[in-house]
Scaffold this active site. Sequence first.
Site, PDB file in Angstrom:
ATOM      1  N   ARG A  20       0.827  -1.211   0.000  1.00  0.00           N
ATOM      2  CA  ARG A  20       0.000   0.000   0.000  1.00  0.00           C
ATOM      3  C   ARG A  20       0.861   1.260   0.000  1.00  0.00           C
ATOM      4  NH1 ARG A  20      -3.296  -0.588   5.094  1.00  0.00           N
ATOM      5  NH2 ARG A  20      -1.348  -1.576   5.681  1.00  0.00           N
ATOM      6  N   ASN A  38      -6.001  -2.958   1.819  1.00  0.00           N
ATOM      7  CA  ASN A  38      -5.979  -4.414   1.850  1.00  0.00           C
ATOM      8  C   ASN A  38      -7.414  -4.918   1.860  1.00  0.00           C
ATOM      9  OD1 ASN A  38      -3.179  -4.607   2.032  1.00  0.00           O
ATOM     10  ND2 ASN A  38      -3.172  -4.710   4.246  1.00  0.00           N
TER      11      ASN A  38
END
Length: 92
Positions: A20, A38
Amino acid sequence: MALKRVYFRVHGTVQGVGFRYFTRNRAVEHAITGWVRNTENDKVEGEAQGEEDNVREFLRHVDKGPKHAHVCKLEQEEREVVDGEEGFEIRR
């Protein structure tokens, strides 16, 4: 050049490897707005918006991922452009 928005879902070893943060950094480099997070089933998903060439280059990076990631598959779907969106965020 026109703006483009793409939803993406990344399959493989993509959680616990800084994916990320890697994605956000590439977004900033390529003037991309949107988000990344996620999923509950060990994938990473998000939306990216920007100039078409920038989105293409950004997704090329996402398809490789950071050093310790292993991307098996990158799914993409075009979405409607979001007017006035600023920045690229990591969502929980």
